[in-house]
Design a protein around this motif. Sequence first.
Motif, mmCIF file in Angstrom:
data_model
loop_
_atom_site.group_PDB
_atom_site.id
_atom_site.type_symbol
_atom_site.label_atom_id
_atom_site.label_comp_id
_atom_site.label_asym_id
_atom_site.label_seq_id
_atom_site.Cartn_x
_atom_site.Cartn_y
_atom_site.Cartn_z
ATOM 1 N N VAL A 139 0.852 -1.196 0.000
ATOM 2 C CA VAL A 139 0.000 0.000 0.000
ATOM 3 C C VAL A 139 0.886 1.243 0.000
ATOM 4 O O VAL A 139 1.732 1.391 0.882
ATOM 5 C CB VAL A 139 -0.926 0.020 1.232
ATOM 6 N N PRO A 140 0.734 2.159 -0.977
ATOM 7 C CA PRO A 140 1.535 3.385 -0.975
ATOM 8 C C PRO A 140 1.254 4.215 0.274
ATOM 9 O O PRO A 140 0.101 4.419 0.655
ATOM 10 C CB PRO A 140 1.064 4.114 -2.243
ATOM 11 N N ARG A 141 2.335 4.704 0.908
ATOM 12 C CA ARG A 141 2.176 5.472 2.143
ATOM 13 C C ARG A 141 2.741 6.886 2.061
ATOM 14 O O ARG A 141 2.825 7.570 3.079
ATOM 15 C CB ARG A 141 2.838 4.727 3.308
ATOM 16 N N GLY A 142 3.152 7.325 0.860
ATOM 17 C CA GLY A 142 3.622 8.696 0.729
ATOM 18 C C GLY A 142 5.056 8.777 0.261
ATOM 19 O O GLY A 142 5.669 7.803 -0.185
ATOM 20 N N THR A 143 5.604 9.986 0.367
ATOM 21 C CA THR A 143 6.957 10.288 -0.099
ATOM 22 C C THR A 143 7.781 10.839 1.049
ATOM 23 O O THR A 143 7.286 11.629 1.868
ATOM 24 C CB THR A 143 6.908 11.317 -1.244
ATOM 25 N N LEU A 144 9.032 10.415 1.119
ATOM 26 C CA LEU A 144 9.931 10.917 2.165
ATOM 27 C C LEU A 144 10.295 12.374 1.903
ATOM 28 O O LEU A 144 10.490 12.768 0.752
ATOM 29 C CB LEU A 144 11.199 10.064 2.220
ATOM 30 N N PRO A 145 10.392 13.186 2.944
ATOM 31 C CA PRO A 145 10.148 12.844 4.352
ATOM 32 C C PRO A 145 8.656 12.751 4.662
ATOM 33 O O PRO A 145 7.869 13.592 4.211
ATOM 34 C CB PRO A 145 10.799 14.001 5.108
ATOM 35 N N LEU A 146 8.270 11.736 5.420
ATOM 36 C CA LEU A 146 6.883 11.562 5.821
ATOM 37 C C LEU A 146 6.507 12.593 6.884
ATOM 38 O O LEU A 146 7.360 13.036 7.660
ATOM 39 C CB LEU A 146 6.667 10.150 6.371
ATOM 40 N N PRO A 147 5.244 12.979 6.956
ATOM 41 C CA PRO A 147 4.839 13.970 7.962
ATOM 42 C C PRO A 147 4.955 13.467 9.394
ATOM 43 O O PRO A 147 4.979 14.265 10.331
ATOM 44 C CB PRO A 147 3.385 14.277 7.592
ATOM 45 N N GLY A 148 5.024 12.169 9.581
ATOM 46 C CA GLY A 148 5.134 11.599 10.922
ATOM 47 C C GLY A 148 5.269 10.101 10.836
ATOM 48 O O GLY A 148 5.326 9.520 9.742
ATOM 49 N N PRO A 149 5.349 9.414 11.973
ATOM 50 C CA PRO A 149 5.455 7.950 11.965
ATOM 51 C C PRO A 149 4.234 7.304 11.327
ATOM 52 O O PRO A 149 3.125 7.855 11.365
ATOM 53 C CB PRO A 149 5.572 7.596 13.456
ATOM 54 N N LEU A 150 4.445 6.141 10.735
ATOM 55 C CA LEU A 150 3.339 5.354 10.188
ATOM 56 C C LEU A 150 2.648 4.632 11.330
ATOM 57 O O LEU A 150 3.274 3.847 12.043
ATOM 58 C CB LEU A 150 3.863 4.355 9.154
ATOM 59 N N ALA A 151 1.380 4.914 11.518
ATOM 60 C CA ALA A 151 0.649 4.336 12.638
ATOM 61 C C ALA A 151 -0.848 4.418 12.343
ATOM 62 O O ALA A 151 -1.299 5.280 11.586
ATOM 63 C CB ALA A 151 0.985 5.088 13.929
ATOM 64 N N PRO A 152 -1.656 3.526 12.959
ATOM 65 C CA PRO A 152 -1.185 2.373 13.743
ATOM 66 C C PRO A 152 -0.903 1.186 12.833
ATOM 67 O O PRO A 152 -1.552 1.009 11.820
ATOM 68 C CB PRO A 152 -2.373 2.093 14.656
ATOM 69 N N LEU A 153 0.071 0.392 13.237
ATOM 70 C CA LEU A 153 0.427 -0.815 12.506
ATOM 71 C C LEU A 153 0.254 -2.018 13.426
ATOM 72 O O LEU A 153 0.687 -1.992 14.576
ATOM 73 C CB LEU A 153 1.879 -0.740 12.027
ATOM 74 N N VAL A 154 -0.373 -3.053 12.906
ATOM 75 C CA VAL A 154 -0.606 -4.264 13.696
ATOM 76 C C VAL A 154 0.732 -4.919 14.018
ATOM 77 O O VAL A 154 1.642 -4.958 13.185
ATOM 78 C CB VAL A 154 -1.522 -5.237 12.933
ATOM 79 N N GLU A 155 0.852 -5.406 15.236
ATOM 80 C CA GLU A 155 2.082 -6.060 15.659
ATOM 81 C C GLU A 155 2.407 -7.232 14.742
ATOM 82 O O GLU A 155 1.535 -8.004 14.345
ATOM 83 C CB GLU A 155 1.943 -6.550 17.096
ATOM 84 N N GLY A 156 3.691 -7.348 14.405
ATOM 85 C CA GLY A 156 4.137 -8.434 13.538
ATOM 86 C C GLY A 156 5.073 -7.916 12.467
ATOM 87 O O GLY A 156 5.587 -6.795 12.539
ATOM 88 N N GLU A 157 5.286 -8.726 11.444
ATOM 89 C CA GLU A 157 6.224 -8.394 10.378
ATOM 90 C C GLU A 157 5.503 -7.735 9.213
ATOM 91 O O GLU A 157 4.438 -8.193 8.786
ATOM 92 C CB GLU A 157 6.961 -9.652 9.908
ATOM 93 N N HIS A 158 6.085 -6.662 8.695
ATOM 94 C CA HIS A 158 5.526 -5.927 7.562
ATOM 95 C C HIS A 158 6.592 -5.805 6.476
ATOM 96 O O HIS A 158 7.789 -5.766 6.765
ATOM 97 C CB HIS A 158 5.053 -4.533 7.996
ATOM 98 N N ASP A 159 6.126 -5.723 5.229
ATOM 99 C CA ASP A 159 7.029 -5.614 4.081
ATOM 100 C C ASP A 159 7.181 -4.141 3.714
ATOM 101 O O ASP A 159 6.211 -3.490 3.310
ATOM 102 C CB ASP A 159 6.469 -6.408 2.898
ATOM 103 N N LEU A 160 8.399 -3.622 3.845
ATOM 104 C CA LEU A 160 8.685 -2.216 3.564
ATOM 105 C C LEU A 160 9.449 -2.103 2.241
ATOM 106 O O LEU A 160 10.426 -2.806 2.022
ATOM 107 C CB LEU A 160 9.518 -1.596 4.689
ATOM 108 N N LEU A 161 8.990 -1.183 1.382
ATOM 109 C CA LEU A 161 9.644 -0.935 0.102
ATOM 110 C C LEU A 161 9.803 0.577 -0.076
ATOM 111 O O LEU A 161 8.824 1.323 -0.003
ATOM 112 C CB LEU A 161 8.824 -1.517 -1.056
#
Length: 347
Positions: free
Chosen positions: A179-201
């Motif tokens: 899921v696209p989450r924006g462009t760096l620099p992000l306005p703040g931390p990505l939240a909320p995220l469910v506990e566990g492993e996530h795929d970051l690209l």
Amino acid sequence: MSAALLALAVVVAAMPAASAPASAPPSVPAVVLLPLGPDGTTSVKQARGVAAQLRDALDAGPVAEGLCTLLSSSKDDDQQAERCRRDATCLGEVAALRGADVIVAGVIAPGADGLLVSVVAVAASGKEALRRLEVTLRGDAADQRRIDRLVRSAVGPHALRGTLALTGDEGATVTLDGVPRGTLPLPGPLAPLVEGEHDLLVEKPGFEPYRRPVTIAHAETAQVKATLLPLTSGDRARVPGSDIGGDGDGRRGGAAPDGPPLDVVVVGGVGAGLVALGVIAGTWSLLDALAVEERAEQQQLMFPRDSGLLARGQILAWTADGLYLAGLGALGVAGALAYFTPAEQQP
């Protein structure tokens, strides 16, 4: 007639609004929390105190975040808790009667280093426990965190949430779990995220993609710095039209490839020279050895006494070995430089 037409027009105009489906709010599970039962040497007062802490944690956590609703207590709660204890089938029937999706019940007992709280979460009309959970309360400042995790785990894994603080190259695009989450620099931390492993690209034109699994823990912020490495000319994606007028590999005018880097040429030349000197020294040593054998035959000696010739042959042999090794090492270094030097850095 005109009045009838006007009434018909009003009805027709109202029909789309009446037929438009209303957007229903997202469904969240309704939870019933039964009083905890005392076990062993624990008292009813202790059990009620812990149950109150669990209820407060549910209200302040999953309920406040819209992850569940907490149904009010009933006058029959104590009786139902005593009757069912942690029997899944019994608790499932109680949940169905109360109109709950999940029912949570349990006991407290003395533990080795604190108060052991054991709970079970059962779905309505369920015959098996969804989750069986335990936590030890030690009477310290961390108990609140332990209780928070316990009640969230009882509600469901989706209630355990953390955040991701991501930094990296400006202008890089961020995708998390596809899921696209924006462009760096992000306005703040990505939240909320469910506990566990996530795929970051993380991607940016002209750079190698940064792809990593990121582990998110409940109530914590994972810190990740995405360092992007420039693409080499061999890996760089072709841009349509970039080789117009060239020879098909991105160079214009059909120019021949440039030669190897200067450091590769120098080191390789030194290595080749050392190997050549080793050949000369080895040949000289061989000639000395043949001369010694010839003198031995002439003098009919098993061990000739020409110590000077023998010493020189031995020194030459050692020298040849050293030159061979040094030359091969230099050639190896030259090969490594040629292999690992990025193409765009070559002259």
